[in-house]
Design a protein around this motif. Structure first.
Motif, PDB file in Angstrom:
ATOM      1  N   VAL A   1       1.072  -1.244   0.047  1.00 32.20           N
ATOM      2  CA  VAL A   1      -0.067  -0.026   0.089  1.00 32.20           C
ATOM      3  C   VAL A   1       0.863   1.178   0.129  1.00 32.20           C
ATOM      4  CG1 VAL A   1      -1.882   1.167   1.321  1.00 32.20           C
ATOM      5  CG2 VAL A   1      -1.929  -1.165   1.020  1.00 32.20           C
ATOM      6  N   LEU A   2       1.922   1.197   0.709  1.00 30.00           N
ATOM      7  CA  LEU A   2       2.887   2.258   0.938  1.00 30.00           C
ATOM      8  C   LEU A   2       3.372   2.600  -0.514  1.00 30.00           C
ATOM      9  CD1 LEU A   2       4.933   4.424   1.971  1.00 30.00           C
ATOM     10  CD2 LEU A   2       6.402   2.375   2.642  1.00 30.00           C
ATOM     11  N   ASP A   3       3.840   1.587  -1.298  1.00 29.66           N
ATOM     12  CA  ASP A   3       4.582   1.833  -2.531  1.00 29.66           C
ATOM     13  C   ASP A   3       3.428   2.263  -3.558  1.00 29.66           C
ATOM     14  OD1 ASP A   3       6.727   0.769  -1.726  1.00 29.66           O
ATOM     15  OD2 ASP A   3       6.614  -1.501  -2.474  1.00 29.66           O
ATOM     16  N   PHE A   4       2.131   1.931  -3.427  1.00 26.55           N
ATOM     17  CA  PHE A   4       1.192   2.214  -4.190  1.00 26.55           C
ATOM     18  C   PHE A   4       0.745   3.678  -4.116  1.00 26.55           C
ATOM     19  CE2 PHE A   4      -3.416   3.453  -5.065  1.00 26.55           C
ATOM     20  CZ  PHE A   4      -3.581   3.004  -6.273  1.00 26.55           C
ATOM     21  N   PHE A   5       0.863   4.268  -2.832  1.00 29.05           N
ATOM     22  CA  PHE A   5       0.411   5.569  -2.784  1.00 29.05           C
ATOM     23  C   PHE A   5       1.903   6.663  -2.880  1.00 29.05           C
ATOM     24  CE2 PHE A   5      -3.334   3.988  -0.490  1.00 29.05           C
ATOM     25  CZ  PHE A   5      -4.057   4.900  -1.248  1.00 29.05           C
ATOM     26  N   THR A   6       3.023   5.896  -3.003  1.00 25.47           N
ATOM     27  CA  THR A   6       4.314   6.659  -3.104  1.00 25.47           C
ATOM     28  C   THR A   6       4.718   6.575  -4.798  1.00 25.47           C
ATOM     29  OG1 THR A   6       4.945   5.771  -0.909  1.00 25.47           O
ATOM     30  CG2 THR A   6       6.759   6.587  -2.717  1.00 25.47           C
ATOM     31  N   TYR A   7       4.260   5.534  -5.545  1.00 24.36           N
ATOM     32  CA  TYR A   7       4.651   5.483  -6.931  1.00 24.36           C
ATOM     33  C   TYR A   7       3.902   5.460  -7.997  1.00 24.36           C
ATOM     34  CZ  TYR A   7       8.960   3.955  -4.287  1.00 24.36           C
ATOM     35  OH  TYR A   7      10.261   4.025  -3.521  1.00 24.36           O
TER      36      TYR A   7
ATOM     37  N   GLU B   1      -0.091   6.190  -7.498  1.00 29.25           N
ATOM     38  CA  GLU B   1      -1.031   7.208  -7.167  1.00 29.25           C
ATOM     39  C   GLU B   1      -0.658   8.226  -5.737  1.00 29.25           C
ATOM     40  OE1 GLU B   1      -5.565   6.747  -5.906  1.00 29.25           O
ATOM     41  OE2 GLU B   1      -5.340   5.806  -7.733  1.00 29.25           O
ATOM     42  N   TYR B   2       0.264   9.038  -6.408  1.00 34.18           N
ATOM     43  CA  TYR B   2       1.025   9.919  -5.291  1.00 34.18           C
ATOM     44  C   TYR B   2       0.144  10.481  -4.347  1.00 34.18           C
ATOM     45  CZ  TYR B   2       4.452  12.659  -2.647  1.00 34.18           C
ATOM     46  OH  TYR B   2       4.660  13.183  -1.671  1.00 34.18           O
ATOM     47  N   ASP B   3       0.311  10.363  -3.037  1.00 37.83           N
ATOM     48  CA  ASP B   3      -0.671  11.194  -2.068  1.00 37.83           C
ATOM     49  C   ASP B   3       0.357  10.984  -1.070  1.00 37.83           C
ATOM     50  OD1 ASP B   3      -2.171  11.601   0.206  1.00 37.83           O
ATOM     51  OD2 ASP B   3      -3.857  11.297  -1.032  1.00 37.83           O
TER      52      ASP B   3
ATOM     53  N   TYR C   1       1.649   8.261   5.852  1.00 39.20           N
ATOM     54  CA  TYR C   1       0.763   7.399   7.019  1.00 39.20           C
ATOM     55  C   TYR C   1       1.266   5.777   6.994  1.00 39.20           C
ATOM     56  CZ  TYR C   1      -3.102   4.666   8.777  1.00 39.20           C
ATOM     57  OH  TYR C   1      -3.659   3.824   9.551  1.00 39.20           O
ATOM     58  N   TRP C   2       1.337   5.432   5.439  1.00 41.03           N
ATOM     59  CA  TRP C   2       1.556   4.041   5.386  1.00 41.03           C
ATOM     60  C   TRP C   2       3.259   3.657   5.383  1.00 41.03           C
ATOM     61  CZ3 TRP C   2      -1.586   0.298   5.825  1.00 41.03           C
ATOM     62  CH2 TRP C   2      -3.005   0.513   5.408  1.00 41.03           C
ATOM     63  N   MET C   3       4.223   4.876   5.354  1.00 42.10           N
ATOM     64  CA  MET C   3       5.328   4.566   5.601  1.00 42.10           C
ATOM     65  C   MET C   3       5.441   4.342   7.312  1.00 42.10           C
ATOM     66  SD  MET C   3       8.673   7.234   5.040  1.00 42.10           S
ATOM     67  CE  MET C   3       7.791   7.637   3.466  1.00 42.10           C
ATOM     68  N   LYS C   4       4.881   5.138   7.773  1.00 44.64           N
ATOM     69  CA  LYS C   4       4.941   4.963   9.445  1.00 44.64           C
ATOM     70  C   LYS C   4       4.290   3.652   9.901  1.00 44.64           C
ATOM     71  CE  LYS C   4       4.221   7.509  13.780  1.00 44.64           C
ATOM     72  NZ  LYS C   4       3.867   8.804  14.413  1.00 44.64           N
TER      73      LYS C   4
END
Length: 132
Positions: free
Chosen positions: A58-64, A66-68, A74-77
């Motif tokens: 999920v972290l990778d999805f929102f980082t690479y 659908e950037y948010d 949040y997902w990194m933490k």
């Protein structure tokens, strides 16, 4: 010459998929992190139950993909709290960039405990900044 931009053409109309037909590898580096809405929902559900691999997905999805920024942090933490050393290191870097040295040090220390390789220099840098 027209001022109207051309309509985008989907890859499927060109007979091309998101991965190379020869290797099966993604065309772009970020395409390997793509998730459908259903896959994202399932990963979020699994991650919320403590599954580290799903949290990183999920972290990778929102980082690479659908950037948010907010969701990415949040997902990194969340992944860092579950023990992912890369997420811990990156979270320390995030807090360092925000000049929150206390949080940066906390996460750098956890990253060093989890993975002795790449975070020692970061921790030294943060300790030097705190000492000034």
């Amino acid at each position: 010459m027209s001022d109207i931009p051309p309509e985008p053409i989907s890859l499927s109309k060109l007979g091309v998929s998101a991965s190379s037909s020869k290797t099966g590898q993604p065309i772009t580096p970020s395409s390997k992190y793509f998730l459908t809405k259903e896959e994202l929902s399932l990963c979020i559900e699994s991650a919320s139950k403590g599954d580290l691999k799903s949290a990183v997905t999920v972290l990778d999805f929102f980082t690479y993909v659908e950037y948010d920024a907010e969701k990415s942090v949040y997902w990194m933490k969340y992944a860092a709290e579950l023990g992912d050393s890369v997420a811990q290191h990156n979270l320390a870097m995030h807090y360092l960039q925000e000049r929150n040295l206390t949080e940066a040090k906390l996460w750098a220390e956890k990253a060093v405990e989890s993975d002795k390789n790449g975070s020692v220099d970061l921790l030294v840098e943060i300790n030097d900044m705190l000492a000034k």
